[in-house]
Write a protein that holds these residues in place. Structure first.
Motif, PDB file in Angstrom:
ATOM      1  N   LEU A 130       7.091   7.617   9.537  1.00  0.00           N
ATOM      2  CA  LEU A 130       8.065   7.264  10.565  1.00  0.00           C
ATOM      3  C   LEU A 130       8.421   8.543  11.313  1.00  0.00           C
ATOM      4  N   PHE A 131       8.241   8.513  12.640  1.00  0.00           N
ATOM      5  CA  PHE A 131       8.483   9.697  13.453  1.00  0.00           C
ATOM      6  C   PHE A 131       9.793   9.563  14.214  1.00  0.00           C
ATOM      7  N   GLU A 132      10.403  10.721  14.457  1.00  0.00           N
ATOM      8  CA  GLU A 132      11.637  10.786  15.218  1.00  0.00           C
ATOM      9  C   GLU A 132      11.483  11.885  16.256  1.00  0.00           C
ATOM     10  N   ILE A 133      12.002  11.639  17.446  1.00  0.00           N
ATOM     11  CA  ILE A 133      11.950  12.648  18.510  1.00  0.00           C
ATOM     12  C   ILE A 133      12.837  13.823  18.118  1.00  0.00           C
ATOM     13  N   ASP A 134      12.307  15.031  18.269  1.00  0.00           N
ATOM     14  CA  ASP A 134      13.053  16.245  17.971  1.00  0.00           C
ATOM     15  C   ASP A 134      13.791  16.670  19.248  1.00  0.00           C
ATOM     16  N   ASN A 135      14.992  16.169  19.435  1.00  0.00           N
ATOM     17  CA  ASN A 135      15.768  16.450  20.648  1.00  0.00           C
ATOM     18  C   ASN A 135      16.081  17.935  20.808  1.00  0.00           C
ATOM     19  N   ASP A 136      16.273  18.644  19.724  1.00  0.00           N
ATOM     20  CA  ASP A 136      16.549  20.083  19.807  1.00  0.00           C
ATOM     21  C   ASP A 136      15.377  20.825  20.457  1.00  0.00           C
ATOM     22  N   PHE A 137      14.169  20.436  20.113  1.00  0.00           N
ATOM     23  CA  PHE A 137      12.982  21.054  20.686  1.00  0.00           C
ATOM     24  C   PHE A 137      12.950  20.848  22.206  1.00  0.00           C
TER      25      PHE A 137
END
Length: 149
Positions: A130-137
């Protein structure tokens, strides 16, 4: 030897009830004194847990009398603790008796969860990532671009 009884001894062993230097086995099919399996928690067998398993259909609940009989079997074997496993459920009377007699009850729902948690009698069919967008990146990238403009 009953495969279900062997599977239950394997489950309890994986859960750590056998102890690091203990032993576990399924008793003989007949003349077993009401005991289906034994877990020696130490090399000398001074701390042992006796097991009884019942494959019952849903609605065929284990009652107080069955738990009381198991307690008597524990006493005759010189054990002060036991685990009673069923694929069904227990009556309220059975639950009350078990608390009095130092017997741990495992019903079908709990058994299913334990078998999955300890991977006994089950096989993993598929594993998903399960993937999650890395908003910090992406925030960092936006700041860098904004700084360059």
């Amino acid at each position: 030897m009953d495969r279900f009884e062997k599977m239950m001894i394997n489950l309890l062993s994986k859960m750590g009830y056998k102890g690091p230097d203990g032993d576990a086995w399924v008793t003989q099919k007949t003349n077993d004194g009401g005991i289906d399996g034994i877990l020696n928690q130490d090399p000398l067998g001074l701390r042992k847990v006796l097991i009884q398993v019942k494959r019952y259909e849903e609605g065929n609940n284990v009652g107080r009398q069955t738990i009381s009989q198991f307690h008597g079997d524990l006493d005759l074997q010189g054990a002060d603790r036991g685990v009673f496993i069923t694929t069904s459920s227990f009556t309220k009377g059975a639950e009350m008796a078990a608390k009095t007699f130092n017997i741990k009850l495992i019903d079908g729902d709990t058994l299913t969860k334990l078998m999955i948690d300890y991977k006994v009698g089950v096989q993993v069919q598929k594993t998903y990532e399960l993937f999650e967008i890395d908003n910090d990146f992406f925030d960092l990238i936006r700041k860098i671009i904004k700084h360059l403009i």
